[in-house]
Design a protein around this motif. Structure first.
Motif, mmCIF file in Angstrom:
data_model
loop_
_atom_site.group_PDB
_atom_site.id
_atom_site.type_symbol
_atom_site.label_atom_id
_atom_site.label_comp_id
_atom_site.label_asym_id
_atom_site.label_seq_id
_atom_site.Cartn_x
_atom_site.Cartn_y
_atom_site.Cartn_z
ATOM 1 N N ALA A 1 66.157 23.527 2.394
ATOM 2 C CA ALA A 1 66.292 24.159 1.087
ATOM 3 C C ALA A 1 65.525 23.328 0.058
ATOM 4 O O ALA A 1 65.397 22.119 0.218
ATOM 5 C CB ALA A 1 67.764 24.251 0.723
ATOM 6 N N PRO A 2 65.009 23.917 -0.951
ATOM 7 C CA PRO A 2 65.066 25.340 -1.257
ATOM 8 C C PRO A 2 64.035 26.144 -0.464
ATOM 9 O O PRO A 2 62.999 25.622 -0.079
ATOM 10 C CB PRO A 2 64.752 25.384 -2.747
ATOM 11 C CG PRO A 2 63.921 24.176 -3.000
ATOM 12 C CD PRO A 2 64.389 23.136 -2.021
ATOM 13 N N SER A 3 64.359 27.416 -0.293
ATOM 14 C CA SER A 3 63.454 28.315 0.418
ATOM 15 C C SER A 3 62.285 28.692 -0.489
ATOM 16 O O SER A 3 62.311 28.445 -1.711
ATOM 17 C CB SER A 3 64.199 29.585 0.827
ATOM 18 O OG SER A 3 64.548 30.344 -0.329
ATOM 19 N N ALA A 4 61.289 29.316 0.097
ATOM 20 C CA ALA A 4 60.145 29.801 -0.690
ATOM 21 C C ALA A 4 60.627 30.763 -1.767
ATOM 22 O O ALA A 4 60.165 30.712 -2.918
ATOM 23 C CB ALA A 4 59.123 30.468 0.222
ATOM 24 N N ARG A 5 61.547 31.632 -1.429
ATOM 25 C CA ARG A 5 62.069 32.591 -2.391
ATOM 26 C C ARG A 5 62.763 31.865 -3.539
ATOM 27 O O ARG A 5 62.614 32.212 -4.707
ATOM 28 C CB ARG A 5 63.029 33.565 -1.721
ATOM 29 C CG ARG A 5 63.338 34.735 -2.649
ATOM 30 C CD ARG A 5 64.726 35.296 -2.478
ATOM 31 N NE ARG A 5 64.917 36.448 -3.324
ATOM 32 C CZ ARG A 5 65.131 36.366 -4.640
ATOM 33 N NH1 ARG A 5 65.137 35.226 -5.264
ATOM 34 N NH2 ARG A 5 65.323 37.466 -5.348
ATOM 35 N N GLU A 6 63.550 30.865 -3.218
ATOM 36 C CA GLU A 6 64.260 30.105 -4.251
ATOM 37 C C GLU A 6 63.278 29.364 -5.168
ATOM 38 O O GLU A 6 63.492 29.292 -6.384
ATOM 39 C CB GLU A 6 65.248 29.130 -3.613
ATOM 40 C CG GLU A 6 66.417 29.837 -2.923
ATOM 41 C CD GLU A 6 67.215 28.938 -2.005
ATOM 42 O OE1 GLU A 6 68.409 29.248 -1.795
ATOM 43 O OE2 GLU A 6 66.659 27.943 -1.481
ATOM 44 N N LEU A 7 62.224 28.823 -4.596
ATOM 45 C CA LEU A 7 61.216 28.135 -5.397
ATOM 46 C C LEU A 7 60.517 29.095 -6.347
ATOM 47 O O LEU A 7 60.323 28.793 -7.534
ATOM 48 C CB LEU A 7 60.196 27.450 -4.491
ATOM 49 C CG LEU A 7 60.717 26.249 -3.702
ATOM 50 C CD1 LEU A 7 59.710 25.856 -2.626
ATOM 51 C CD2 LEU A 7 61.028 25.089 -4.621
ATOM 52 N N ALA B 1 61.661 31.960 -7.456
ATOM 53 C CA ALA B 1 62.632 32.395 -8.460
ATOM 54 C C ALA B 1 62.809 31.331 -9.538
ATOM 55 O O ALA B 1 62.903 31.655 -10.732
ATOM 56 C CB ALA B 1 63.972 32.719 -7.797
ATOM 57 N N ALA B 2 62.848 30.070 -9.139
ATOM 58 C CA ALA B 2 63.012 28.989 -10.114
ATOM 59 C C ALA B 2 61.845 28.941 -11.091
ATOM 60 O O ALA B 2 62.042 28.773 -12.309
ATOM 61 C CB ALA B 2 63.170 27.653 -9.392
#
Length: 113
Positions: A7-13, A15-16
């Motif tokens: 973590a963080p996932s690509a999606r989380e990155l 989104a951030a």
């Protein structure tokens, strides 16, 4: 199956970064810089949706192609150009409409319905 990355996932990155631009950066921008900031936020939203929806869309598209008897878009396009699917208009139309709906769900979710 375990993911190869922590973590963080690509999606989380993504989104951030999108949230940072929306909350902390856009308010201080004007003119051309604001426009480009809004474009960047939109692009990051598209990336998020593609990460979320892409695998399901890919499976659905492959199933639609297989139902039409093709293993890829190029083969379908060739058959359409050659008129080999003229007698299956409704079936081809439905498959293509579904494909476009999936693309809109990523590019512009307000138009995907």
């Amino acid at each position: 199956m375990a993911r190869p990355h922590d973590a963080p996932s690509a999606r989380e990155l993504v989104a951030a970064v999108r949230e940072f631009l929306e909350r902390d950066v856009l308010g201080g921008l004007e003119g051309r810089a604001r426009f480009h900031g809004l474009v960047a936020v939109n692009v990051l939203g598209m990336v998020e949706r593609e990460l979320d929806l892409g695998p399901a869309h890919e499976r659905a598209h492959a199933e639609r192609l297989a139902a039409l008897g093709f293993d890829g878009d190029a083969a379908l396009a060739a058959a359409l150009r050659e008129g080999r699917l003229d007698d299956r208009f409704a079936e081809v139309k439905a498959a293509l409409e579904d494909a476009v709906r999936d693309k809109l769900a990523v590019a512009d979710p307000s138009r995907a319905g």
